[in-house]
Design an enzyme around this catalytic site. Structure first.
Site, short mmCIF file in Angstrom:
data_model
loop_
_atom_site.label_atom_id
_atom_site.label_comp_id
_atom_site.label_asym_id
_atom_site.label_seq_id
_atom_site.Cartn_x
_atom_site.Cartn_y
_atom_site.Cartn_z
N CYS A 76 0.85 -1.20 0.00
CA CYS A 76 0.00 0.00 0.00
C CYS A 76 0.88 1.25 0.00
CB CYS A 76 -0.90 -0.01 1.23
SG CYS A 76 -1.77 1.55 1.51
N CYS A 131 0.23 3.18 3.61
CA CYS A 131 0.57 2.60 4.91
C CYS A 131 1.59 1.48 4.79
CB CYS A 131 -0.67 2.12 5.64
SG CYS A 131 -1.32 0.55 5.04
N CYS A 158 -4.68 0.65 0.20
CA CYS A 158 -5.59 -0.30 0.84
C CYS A 158 -7.04 0.02 0.46
CB CYS A 158 -5.50 -0.19 2.36
SG CYS A 158 -4.01 -0.85 3.08
N CYS A 216 -6.22 0.76 6.90
CA CYS A 216 -5.13 1.64 6.45
C CYS A 216 -4.93 2.78 7.45
CB CYS A 216 -5.48 2.20 5.07
SG CYS A 216 -4.09 2.93 4.20
#
Lengths: 202, 297
Positions: free
Chosen positions: B245, B248, B270, B276
């Site tokens: 992602c 994150c 995400c 997230c």
């Protein structure tokens, strides 16, 4: 108390929330066979209908669901109570019933007398609501199936001696079959047709 | 000042009338007793159009109580139109607590995703289902598909997957990937990405599916076998993502593509917004993410 007022009293104190709480207990019980839930704390059905048993009737029965009552329950008060509070039709033929209620200590009639659904519509089957002396303290059965992690033991008290054989016969035509809700006072435990029962060590 | 006599009529708790709830509740119980089987029910018109999750809303309305905490997600996100409007609907008609945190919710209504965080006992996941019949695009007649389910005649579905392989070299179905429940019924898991299919297997949470327009309810109880259909030489596989992602840095989660400009710039983030956000609050940063202030200080 006269016959008539007895039939009128004892519904849920709050019909909407009482039915929701009872359904949630019933849904969780059906989703996790072998676990015990409490239901119907604010319902007071007429004896010999159990508290949880009466709550199940109030929660699920209505004019769309014919109800069959066992001989011990088929009296004017119980008929009147179910009729007044749910509007369900009381039928004498068990084959037409969507719900069947049996009092504690009564012989459980042959499962074949109840609707088991059809191949196309296995959901069109009866649900039996059977009052027992207690949900624990009886012979040990090992339960397996959906909703049960590995296996669990149930010790229903007051089931007939040939219950395992009859339950196996109920499951033989899976996915057709009956579903049972066992009640004892304000407690209930569900036995959906998907649950396999064996004797302990068997 | 208002008294009960002068109050305007309010909705029944959770909008639906009690007779409708009883009918839906009976269908839910039979659905749980026959895992994967589609129980017909008398779906009602809801104050939102078909296709907006009326099936899921009706199931949630029949299940939810005043003690519940509701979370609603739409493609994993808590803050998109469908999720926001359904959450507001239940706040208004049932006055229930709502949350965006997966682990705080007791009832989660979802459109097309399963949360990344593992669901636990006591949680109920309610899916919004557009087409509940997995065989519908192969056999349009309901009378026939019902018979096929009764006879456990699922060869057609395997032919469909085989044709995928013959044309594309692999099974090209990526969402609404058919599953077999407890070795009996083939079921449409609703259009969740096949990435989420393994989460349905032996889940600790109860899973309920509601299709409003098609008038069907079905269920997967907890601890139930849910197997994605496949072949020995072409086993079921979930999507894999090349990068984590972008916000994150999470690996092994389902990602959405976000277009950044008109020069081909894009990032993958995400799809589960709660997951997230929680990771970013905990200080995880992806390659395009901005470090959390507190964590950075």
């Amino acid at each position: 108390m006269s016959l008539h007022t007895e039939a009128l009293e004892g519904g849920f104190a709050s019909p909407v929330l009482g039915a929701q709480a009872t359904f949630r207990a019933l849904m969780d019980a059906m989703a996790r066979p072998g676990t015990t839930r409490t239901a119907g704390s604010n319902a007071a059905p007429p004896h010999p209908l159990g508290v949880a048993q009466g709550a199940v009737a109030l929660t699920l029965a209505d004019h769309d669901t014919p109800v069959w009552l066992s001989p011990a329950l088929a009296n004017a008060t119980t008929k009147g109570w179910i009729g007044f509070h749910t509007g369900a039709e009381i039928v004498s033929s068990s084959a037409h019933a969507r719900f069947a209620f049996l009092a504690a200590g009564e012989p459980i009639p042959d499962f074949h007398g109840f609707a088991a659904g059809s191949q196309d519509y296995p959901d069109r089957s009866a649900t039996l609501v059977i009052e027992l002396p207690a949900l624990t303290g009886g012979p040990t059965f090992v339960a397996r199936g959906p909703g049960i992690k590995d296996s669990t033991q149930i010790t229903l008290q007051g089931t007939p001696a040939d219950f395992l054989r009859r339950w196996a016969a109920n499951r033989a035509f899976s996915p057709l079959g009956l579903d049972i809700v066992f009640t004892a006072g304000s407690e209930l435990m569900a036995l959906p047709r998907s649950t396999d029962l064996q004797a302990l060590g068997g | 000042m208002s008294t009960p006599e002068t109050d305007l009529a309010t909705y029944n708790f959770a909008y639906l009338d009690e007779q409708t709830k009883r009918m839906i509740r009976r269908a839910i119980l039979k659905a749980i007793a026959i895992p994967g089987y589609q129980v017909p029910f008398a779906s009602r018109e809801m104050p939102m159009p078909y296709g907006w999750g009326t099936g899921g809303v009706q199931v949630t309305a029949a299940v939810i109580g005043p003690d519940d905490t509701l979370k609603v997600i739409d493609q994993g996100a808590d803050d998109t139109t469908n999720a926001v409007s359904i959450r507001a609907f239940f706040q208004k008609v049932a006055n229930v607590a709502v949350t965006t945190k997966t682990r705080e919710a007791t009832v989660i209504q979802t459109r097309h995703r399963i949360p990344e965080e593992k669901l636990t006992e006591g949680q109920v996941l309610v899916y919004q289902v557009p087409i509940p019949e997995p065989l519908r695009f192969l056999e349009p007649r309901e009378t026939e598909t019902r018979k096929m389910h009764a006879l456990e005649e699922y060869g057609l579905m395997h032919v469909k997957l085989y044709e995928d392989i013959a044309r594309n070299g692999h099974i090209a179905t990526t969402y609404a990937y058919p599953v077999k429940v407890e070795g009996r019924y083939v079921m449409d898991p609703s259009p969740i990405p096949k990435f989420d299919n393994p989460k349905m297997h032996m889940s600790e949470a109860l899973q309920l599916f509601g299709a409003g327009r098609e008038k069907r309810i079905y269920a997967i109880p907890p601890h139930t076998k849910v197997v994605s259909l496949d072949f020995e030489d072409h086993p079921f596989e979930v999507q894999k993502f090349a990068k984590p992602c972008a916000l994150c840095g999470a690996h092994g989660v389902y990602l959405d593509e976000v277009i950044l400009d008109d020069k081909g710039g894009r990032m993958f983030v995400c799809s589960d917004t709660d997951f997230c956000e929680e990771r970013r609050e905990a200080g995880h940063v992806g390659e395009l993410g901005v470090a959390n202030k507190e964590a950075a200080e």
